[in-house]
Enzyme design. Structure first.
Site, PDB file in Angstrom:
ATOM      1  N   PHE A 248     -57.879 -28.979  38.115  1.00 17.34           N
ATOM      2  CA  PHE A 248     -57.222 -30.260  37.808  1.00 17.34           C
ATOM      3  C   PHE A 248     -57.107 -30.502  36.316  1.00 17.34           C
ATOM      4  O   PHE A 248     -56.285 -31.309  35.880  1.00 17.34           O
ATOM      5  CB  PHE A 248     -57.978 -31.427  38.482  1.00 17.34           C
ATOM      6  CG  PHE A 248     -59.155 -31.930  37.695  1.00 17.34           C
ATOM      7  CD1 PHE A 248     -60.398 -31.344  37.820  1.00 17.34           C
ATOM      8  CD2 PHE A 248     -59.020 -32.986  36.813  1.00 17.34           C
ATOM      9  CE1 PHE A 248     -61.483 -31.789  37.080  1.00 17.34           C
ATOM     10  CE2 PHE A 248     -60.094 -33.453  36.073  1.00 17.34           C
ATOM     11  CZ  PHE A 248     -61.329 -32.853  36.202  1.00 17.34           C
ATOM     12  N   LYS A 249     -57.910 -29.791  35.511  1.00 20.53           N
ATOM     13  CA  LYS A 249     -57.859 -30.012  34.066  1.00 20.53           C
ATOM     14  C   LYS A 249     -56.477 -29.707  33.496  1.00 20.53           C
ATOM     15  O   LYS A 249     -56.119 -30.206  32.442  1.00 20.53           O
ATOM     16  CB  LYS A 249     -58.942 -29.200  33.371  1.00 20.53           C
ATOM     17  CG  LYS A 249     -60.334 -29.761  33.693  1.00 20.53           C
ATOM     18  CD  LYS A 249     -61.431 -29.133  32.886  1.00 20.53           C
ATOM     19  CE  LYS A 249     -62.748 -29.853  33.116  1.00 20.53           C
ATOM     20  NZ  LYS A 249     -63.280 -29.660  34.486  1.00 20.53           N
ATOM     21  N   ASP A 250     -55.682 -28.897  34.210  1.00 22.17           N
ATOM     22  CA  ASP A 250     -54.311 -28.621  33.750  1.00 22.17           C
ATOM     23  C   ASP A 250     -53.468 -29.892  33.657  1.00 22.17           C
ATOM     24  O   ASP A 250     -52.581 -29.980  32.807  1.00 22.17           O
ATOM     25  CB  ASP A 250     -53.621 -27.642  34.708  1.00 22.17           C
ATOM     26  CG  ASP A 250     -54.181 -26.224  34.600  1.00 22.17           C
ATOM     27  OD1 ASP A 250     -54.541 -25.805  33.487  1.00 22.17           O
ATOM     28  OD2 ASP A 250     -54.255 -25.545  35.638  1.00 22.17           O
TER      29      ASP A 250
ATOM     30  N   MET B  11     -54.543 -31.316  30.279  1.00 22.04           N
ATOM     31  CA  MET B  11     -54.424 -30.406  29.150  1.00 22.04           C
ATOM     32  C   MET B  11     -52.961 -30.044  28.880  1.00 22.04           C
ATOM     33  O   MET B  11     -52.538 -29.981  27.726  1.00 22.04           O
ATOM     34  CB  MET B  11     -55.261 -29.166  29.443  1.00 22.04           C
ATOM     35  CG  MET B  11     -55.818 -28.519  28.224  1.00 22.04           C
ATOM     36  SD  MET B  11     -56.964 -29.553  27.293  1.00 22.04           S
ATOM     37  CE  MET B  11     -58.540 -29.005  27.906  1.00 22.04           C
TER      38      MET B  11
END
Ligand SMILES: *Cc1c(COP(=O)(O)O)cnc(C)c1O
Length: 464
Positions: A111-113, A116
């Protein structure tokens, strides 16, 4: 639109400066002075929109005049173009009244995409407007570093250096950092632990001459722009289940508290979120805080959901700021006690307010494995270990209300193949679009755990 520090001693900033600064000068975290409200009709209008259009409507009010509307729309479009699913954050059903929000279709499968990829575009646009460059430096135990490299690769005004502990990240995570071949990304394998890498990054930020010389910037999980990007999928998921006319609930696998805090911001904007459940693994400091009123460090044990193995949950400071009625001095005192004495105890009233905002639960390792196996058998959905922690905690809260429960699936199972294979007997495959990851050439610089070595590599690469 102004942002203030949770410790009350740093100057308020606008959106762009808040994003480029990261941590406030008084050691605090930036939060919006007031949270913009989203009227019911506007929430209802999100249902059925493309993710990018919903993102524009949700995040724009937080940005003041930092970006023109059509420019922002373009940056958002670029941020999510590399996702492997047209819905970006698809919702699937696990059982009666229980849904899974799949947040793992981005380029690095976590989920960090979502945050980011957007912050990469926003940084590039803002630096280009100012005619300056920045050097992003970060330490990673796996997910954050690969997401950062993927987000900043090929951008003109940014160099990105990611330090990771050699031999201590998974092969998929390492390859995601070492196979991009753009000249502005640099994977640095440090002989040491994750803590050593983090200490090196801290030391670089503390070296004022170096910091200014290379225009050091950070995109770690306390950066407000990252939290903001994550607010969007709370809205899209809730709207597709009938919000604002129907309230929903969320369970969030939690480590540094960035993701669940984004859910709190969605609620503060007017989204009807009846319950926000913190899910922890055996490193359960947040669950203990909610049940004993006391936040106390007790050591971190490694688990099969490593991205949640923390005990200094940095964004929790933002939640404390809320329940302490935005009293920066009181927050600073708690953070000082955490540093000096390894913990703090909340007053009954403050702890009760925290429990009004958040519920919590923990999942033991065997329960995580059993949940992966059971959900795969009963639904065909293969969960990563972090998502399984969430599903197990969500199930314990399911009967408390008739509002639908949405559990956030934070990573793709193929990112944690060993745990998933242990649970199900099958090794999950990488999605088709990255099936050749294991054949791509790697590019990595090996370094000893030495500040001067790391700094001279960075100086050399930037001037090159
Ligand atoms: C980072 C991460 C988490 C924890 O999210 P926070 O925002 O730090 O609470 C959970 N699962 C995965 C897979 C992650 O990468």
């Amino acid at each position: 639109m102004r942002y203030v520090s949770t410790r009350g001693q740093a100057p308020p900033l606008g959106f762009a400066d808040t994003m480029l600064t990261g941590l406030a000068r008084d050691g605090g975290l930036y939060v919006p002075e007031t949270v913009p409200q989203m009227p019911k009709a506007e929430i209802a209008a999100l249902a059925g929109l493309p993710y990018e259009e919903a993102a524009l409507r949700v995040i724009r009010p937080f940005m003041g005049d930092a970006f023109a509307e059509d420019h922002l729309a373009e940056l958002i479009a670029r941020a999510y173009a590399g996702f492997g699913h047209p819905a970006r954050a698809p919702l699937v059903q696990l059982g009666p009244n229980h849904f899974l929000l799949e947040l793992f279709h981005g380029p690095t499968l976590a989920f960090k995409d979502f945050a980011m990829q957007l912050i990469g575009q926003l940084f590039q646009a803002e630096l280009a407007r100012r005619g300056t460059r920045a050097t992003i430096v970060g330490a990673t135990s796996g997910d954050t570093g690969s997401a950062a490299i993927e987000a900043f690769r090929g951008l003109d005004n940014v160099d990105v250096f990611i330090l990771f502990p050699e031999g201590r990240v998974s092969e998929v995570q390492r390859r995601q950092m070492t196979t991009p071949d753009e000249a502005n990304v640099h994977a640095l394998a440090v002989e040491g632990t994750f803590d050593d890498c983090q200490a090196l990054v801290k030391a670089m930020f503390a070296d004022a001459a170096f910091r200014d010389r290379v225009s050091l910037a950070a995109v770690n999980s306390i950066n407000w722009a990252r939290v903001l990007a994550q607010v969007v999928y709370y809205f899209t998921a809730a709207a597709s289940l009938g919000a604002p006319h129907r309230a929903v609930r969320f369970t969030v696998p939690t480590g540094n508290f960035g993701d669940i805090y984004a859910g709190h911001i969605a609620r503060a904007m007017g989204l009807p979120v009846e319950q926000l459940v913190i899910a922890t693994n055996r490193n359960d400091i947040l669950h203990r805080c909610l049940t004993t009123d006391s936040y106390r460090m007790a050591g971190v044990a490694p688990t099969i959901s490593p991205s949640m193995d923390i005990e200094i949950s940095s964004n929790f400071e933002r939640a404390l700021f809320d329940v302490l009625d935005q009293d920066g001095r009181a927050v600073a005192q708690l953070m000082e006690a955490l540093k000096r004495e390894g913990g703090f105890t909340l007053s009954q009233g403050v702890a009760d307010r925290l429990r009004d905002f958040y519920a919590s639960g923990r999942t033991a390792e065997e329960e995580t494995l059993a949940t992966i196996a059971r959900i795969a058998r009963s639904t065909g959905e293969v969960l990563c270990p972090h998502s399984a922690v969430g599903v197990h905690v969500a199930e314990a809260h399911l009967a408390e209300s008739a509002a639908p429960m949405i559990t956030l699936a934070t990573a793709h199972p193929a990112k944690f193949p060993d745990a998933v294979e242990r649970a199900t007997g099958h090794r999950p495959a990488l999605p088709e679009r990255m099936a050749d990851l294991h054949n791509r050439a790697e590019r990595v610089t090996r370094l000893t755990n030495s500040l001067t070595d790391v700094q001279s590599v960075i100086d050399g690469r930037i001037s090159a």
